[in-house]
Design an enzyme around this catalytic site. Structure first.
Site, PDB file in Angstrom:
ATOM      1  N   ASP A  84      14.131 -56.275 -36.718  1.00  0.00           N
ATOM      2  CA  ASP A  84      12.733 -55.953 -36.442  1.00  0.00           C
ATOM      3  C   ASP A  84      12.535 -54.446 -36.396  1.00  0.00           C
ATOM      4  O   ASP A  84      11.521 -53.922 -36.879  1.00  0.00           O
ATOM      5  CB  ASP A  84      12.270 -56.603 -35.139  1.00  0.00           C
ATOM      6  CG  ASP A  84      13.168 -56.321 -33.949  1.00  0.00           C
ATOM      7  OD1 ASP A  84      14.218 -55.680 -34.113  1.00  0.00           O
ATOM      8  OD2 ASP A  84      12.821 -56.776 -32.829  1.00  0.00           O
ATOM      9  N   HIS A 118      16.286 -60.734 -39.293  1.00  0.00           N
ATOM     10  CA  HIS A 118      17.070 -61.941 -39.023  1.00  0.00           C
ATOM     11  C   HIS A 118      16.216 -62.985 -38.306  1.00  0.00           C
ATOM     12  O   HIS A 118      15.094 -62.725 -37.867  1.00  0.00           O
ATOM     13  CB  HIS A 118      18.279 -61.596 -38.162  1.00  0.00           C
ATOM     14  CG  HIS A 118      17.918 -60.945 -36.854  1.00  0.00           C
ATOM     15  ND1 HIS A 118      17.382 -61.636 -35.793  1.00  0.00           N
ATOM     16  CD2 HIS A 118      17.983 -59.642 -36.462  1.00  0.00           C
ATOM     17  CE1 HIS A 118      17.151 -60.817 -34.796  1.00  0.00           C
ATOM     18  NE2 HIS A 118      17.493 -59.589 -35.172  1.00  0.00           N
TER      19      HIS A 118
END
Length: 448
Positions: free
Chosen positions: A320, A36
């Site tokens: 991540d 994101h």
């Protein structure tokens, strides 16, 4: 008599035609895993002057995508369109529901990142879409904006995208890893103990290697949004101390992803392999499964092949931690690019392209990385062990073999609820699998 047009249509439906070739290699499928965009912290420490009410963008509150994060994914979407629509002529010019599937973790920031990215790919006012056909022709609807479905599953059960999905087995493996000499020596070192002790004193919470990330992550984001006041409000904050704490956290994240400096066998368990199996194993094997089905369905017109024959682009909108686990599964964690190591940056994306060579009929893959907003696409295929250093393409069997070595021992939604104490030691099995990989890569038996 079957017309030439009918033949072309049948071939297209069978999924064996691609519109992009590089020499003899024809592109047949693309899978994308992205992080994101920019967001607010997901939580913080008790003495932090910037609590939840300080974060008002993106609907307000913890973990929300910012306008900057939306822009980052809009930019990435435009890059993907330029690459695969304009340059390669592989993705369709306008949204085709059969050719793209987007799966997101079930949190606002990944869903809205996917929406922002797809806006860049298929939602621009560039005449590629038609009012009244692709979107409503009414006042108030943004001209050119085409809404595209983003699919998701419950976050607690999403073992592909959410590395913190409920999984007691993963936690047991981590607790075992913490008893290893390597992790204990690191944790008990003077530097680490000093950092944890100081932060415990500063933050109003007991800080250990399991929750240090909360502090470093919050401080990282606060430097973006409150850099003018953070040193006045957090008088203990200095650039040097933050760098020190962040580097400690980076090493912890390596351990938590199964990356150790030594062969870490504890009580007969290879905790590195077990960790990579339970974290990056599911998503790597999901990607390889898609490629295997795509290849096996080529030339087939059976109903069970229709979906994959039509599909050209499978997308995972995640975190991540997801990319890092994926990298760690392939032992290429060095491609995480945050300064001083650590996790991938906002809007980082990994693309896995599947090709079939028209001469030798073998499948190949290419792995490409987008590091952050403003970066281009970088070929990282040669970083994978066993892939050639003088070619952008690698035999798909290399990826298949990696996937096999870190495939969960059971379906992950079952394995997560097994007990480590009843799990057979994996060290011997791991060494056997590594030997098989080396044999396949080097063809030492002359059989492959």
């Amino acid at each position: 008599m079957v017309s030439a047009v009918s033949i072309v249509v049948l071939i297209a439906l069978a999924g064996v035609v691609t519109t992009y070739s590089d020499g003899t290699k024809e592109l047949v499928f693309v899978q994308t895993l992205w992080r994101h965009g920019d967001r607010s912290p997901t939580k913080t420490f008790p003495t932090d002057p910037y609590q939840e009410d300080a974060w008002t963008f993106g609907g307000g509150g913890w973990g929300q995508l910012s306008p900057t994060g939306m822009r980052q994914h809009l930019n990435l979407g435009k890059m993907l369109r330029a690459q695969y629509v304009t340059k390669y002529n592989f993705f369709p010019t306008k949204y085709n529901s059969k050719q793209i599937y987007v799966r997101s973790t079930d949190v606002n920031r990944t869903i809205i990142s996917a929406m922002s990215n797809l806006l860049g790919q298929y939602g621009q006012n560039d005449s590629s879409s038609v009012a009244g056909v692709d979107y409503p022709d009414v006042a108030g609807w943004p001209v050119g904006y085409v809404p595209i479905a983003v699919h998701t599953v419950d976050d607690d059960t999403d073992h592909l995208g959410n590395m913190e999905a409920t999984c007691p087995f993963r936690q047991q493996v981590w607790e075992l890893a913490k008893t290893s000499a390597e992790v204990k020596n690191f944790t008990n070192s003077a530097l680490v103990q000093s950092v944890l002790s100081k932060l415990t004193n500063y933050t109003g919470m007991a800080v250990d290697i399991d929750n240090l990330w909360i502090i470093t992550n919050a401080l990282y984001i606060e430097q973006i949004y409150f850099n003018d006041t953070i040193r006045q409000k957090n008088t203990w904050f200095t650039d040097d101390f933050f760098t020190q704490a962040d580097r400690v956290n980076d090493q912890i994240q390596l351990f938590q992803n199964g990356i150790f400096n030594t062969s870490n066998i504890v009580n007969g368990h290879d905790v590195g392999v077990l960790t990579r199996k339970v974290r990056g194993g599911p998503i790597l094997n999901d990607m390889v499964m898609h490629m295997n089905i795509k290849l096996s369905c080529q030339g087939q017109t059976t109903p069970n092949c229709t979906w994959i024959n039509n599909l050209k682009n499978y997308v995972y909108s995640a975190h991540d931690t997801t990319i890092y686990a994926f990298f760690s599964a392939l032992l290429i964690e060095e491609y995480a690019v945050k300064p001083a190591g650590g996790y991938p940056l906002y809007s980082a994306a990994v693309l896995i392209e599947l090709y079939v060579d028209s001469v030798d009929k073998k499948p190949y893959f290419k792995m490409i990385y987008h590091e952050q907003d403003g970066s281009g696409f970088k070929d990282i295929t040669m970083g994978i062990q066993g892939c050639p250093q003088n070619s952008a393409y690698c035999d798909l069997d290399i990826l298949r073999n990696f996937a096999q070595t870190i495939k969960p021992d059971q379906p992950i939604d079952q394995w997560c609820f097994t007990n480590l104490n009843g799990h057979a030691g994996s060290a011997g099995v791991s060494m056997l699998l590594i030997g098989v990989i080396l044999a396949l890569q080097n063809n030492i038996f002359g059989l492959f």
